[in-house]
Structure formats: C-alpha cells, structure tokens
Write an enzyme that holds these catalytic residues in place. Structure first.
Site, PDB file in Angstrom:
ATOM      1  N   CYS A  80      38.690  38.587  43.201  1.00 29.06           N
ATOM      2  CA  CYS A  80      39.571  39.054  44.269  1.00 29.06           C
ATOM      3  C   CYS A  80      38.809  39.126  45.601  1.00 29.06           C
ATOM      4  O   CYS A  80      38.456  38.104  46.172  1.00 29.06           O
ATOM      5  CB  CYS A  80      40.216  40.382  43.885  1.00 29.06           C
ATOM      6  SG  CYS A  80      41.594  40.859  44.951  1.00 29.06           S
ATOM      7  N   HIS A 185      42.793  38.494  38.770  1.00 26.12           N
ATOM      8  CA  HIS A 185      41.995  39.525  38.112  1.00 26.12           C
ATOM      9  C   HIS A 185      41.835  39.195  36.622  1.00 26.12           C
ATOM     10  O   HIS A 185      42.730  39.499  35.825  1.00 26.12           O
ATOM     11  CB  HIS A 185      42.663  40.896  38.262  1.00 26.12           C
ATOM     12  CG  HIS A 185      42.587  41.447  39.641  1.00 26.12           C
ATOM     13  ND1 HIS A 185      41.570  42.287  40.060  1.00 26.12           N
ATOM     14  CD2 HIS A 185      43.392  41.263  40.715  1.00 26.12           C
ATOM     15  CE1 HIS A 185      41.765  42.606  41.325  1.00 26.12           C
ATOM     16  NE2 HIS A 185      42.854  41.992  41.747  1.00 26.12           N
ATOM     17  N   GLU A 187      40.093  40.700  34.468  1.00 27.85           N
ATOM     18  CA  GLU A 187      40.053  41.937  33.682  1.00 27.85           C
ATOM     19  C   GLU A 187      41.450  42.476  33.385  1.00 27.85           C
ATOM     20  O   GLU A 187      41.613  43.351  32.523  1.00 27.85           O
ATOM     21  CB  GLU A 187      39.210  42.995  34.398  1.00 27.85           C
ATOM     22  CG  GLU A 187      39.865  43.683  35.578  1.00 27.85           C
ATOM     23  CD  GLU A 187      39.850  42.892  36.870  1.00 27.85           C
ATOM     24  OE1 GLU A 187      40.265  43.447  37.910  1.00 27.85           O
ATOM     25  OE2 GLU A 187      39.436  41.708  36.858  1.00 27.85           O
TER      26      GLU A 187
END
Length: 208
Positions: A80, A185, A187
């Site tokens: 990001c 993202h 994650e």
C-alpha cells in the site's frame, strides 16, 4: 532469514504480523534506525496520507536508513503506502518528496460516473509475467483486497509486475530482483495474499 516490519507509528501492523506467522515467518517491528543493520528483508506496510507518513518517518529517524536501504538495493517488500512512497511525488501532498527509488507519481483516481473513490474491496491483478516466482500458484481468478484513493504511476511501464482495472488500468504492483511492492493488502487477501507473501519472502531471500 530475518524479517523486519517498519513501524513508524502509522497503521495497524497486527494483521501483517499475523499473516507472516501464518506462513511460518517471524517478523520483528523496526522502530529504531540501528535495527536495520541485522535485517535480511525489510517490509514496509503503510496506511495514511503521503505527506503525513513522510513526516512521521523523518520524526522517528527512520527516513534516512530507509532511503539508504533502497539505495543499496537490499530486499524490500512494500504494501500500500510502502509501494506509493517508492515514487517521487504524490498528488495528495505534491510539495512532499517521496523516496524516489523510481521515477513516477501517485495521482488520485479521477471522478467518473459509477466510480467510487476510494477504490475499496476485492479486485483482480493481471500479471505482466505470470512465470515470475512472485506469482507462483496464483492466477487470473484470484482476487486481492484494495483500499486506496491514490495509485502509483511508474514512468517506466516495464517496471509494473501486475495491473488492475479501476477507472482505467493502473500498475497495482512492481516486481524487480530485490523489490516487490503492491497496492493491495496481501495480509487481508486470504489464501491469495498469503501465497504472495510466501512467494515474495522466498524470492527475495535468494536475492539478498
């Protein structure tokens, strides 16, 4: 391999730490300039405004060692904001200079009918080279989680490792021998995201 996650006081890092745990990788938080020396791979996950993040990095003393890490072409994984700051300037705070690892800017998505800003939710990534180790086990059907109003625009299109369609096509990630950085993202992207993190660590470990 020793992984360090850059912690300058911005963003929630818990989900990133947990994602690395899920792929059996321990990552420590980097809060001091002298902690860079022992690392093999630097991870920069960031959220927030371009200018505010640069200010926080400078106030915490992490800006200069981060620039030196990139100048030395050491293994780097950006997520990001950790992707956006690799470029020269962002439209959000045009007076603030980015890390300038690569030539390019970070404009805002245009206001178009049917296009909501920020770009938020699940979207696909089209790989420039699907044979690259970063994309092992991933395909065109995989989706990743995005949340952003600005997007990197590399001056060299060949730098892009993947593209995503939203208000037109944009470079949603870059891949080089020692740098992998993505706008989405990993994650928060479930299996596809964990696969990318695992691939990235394995690839960058070979380059260190």
């Amino acid at each position: 391999m020793k992984l360090g996650i850059l912690d300058y006081g911005g963003g929630n890092l818990r989900s990133v730490i947990n994602a690395f745990k899920a792929i059996d990788q321990h990552a420590s938080l980097i809060t001091q300039p002298d902690q860079f020396d022992s690392l093999d791979l630097l991870v920069f996950p960031g959220q927030g405004a371009f200018g505010d993040s640069v200010r926080q990095l400078k106030e915490t003393g992490l800006w200069q060692p981060l620039k030196e890490w990139l100048a030395q072409d050491r293994p780097y994984l950006g997520i990001c904001l950790g992707y956006q700051l690799l470029f020269e300037r962002g439209e959000e705070n045009p007076e603030v200079e980015g890390l300038a690892k690569y030539q390019g800017t970070v404009p805002r998505f245009p206001s178009l009918p049917g296009i909501k800003v920020p770009h938020m939710g699940w979207n696909t990534a089209r790989f420039a080279d699907s044979a690259h180790p970063a994309w092992k086990g991933l395909g065109s059907e995989d989706v990743f989680y995005f949340v952003h109003s600005y997007y990197p625009q590399p001056a060299d299109r060949n730098l892009a490792g993947c593209f995503t369609d939203y208000a037109g096509e944009f470079a949603s990630g870059i891949v080089t021998d020692r740098v992998i950085a993505v706008q989405f993202h990993p994650e928060k992207s479930q299996r596809a995201g964990l696969t990318l993190l695992k691939n990235s660590v394995e690839h960058l470990a070979k380059q260190g």
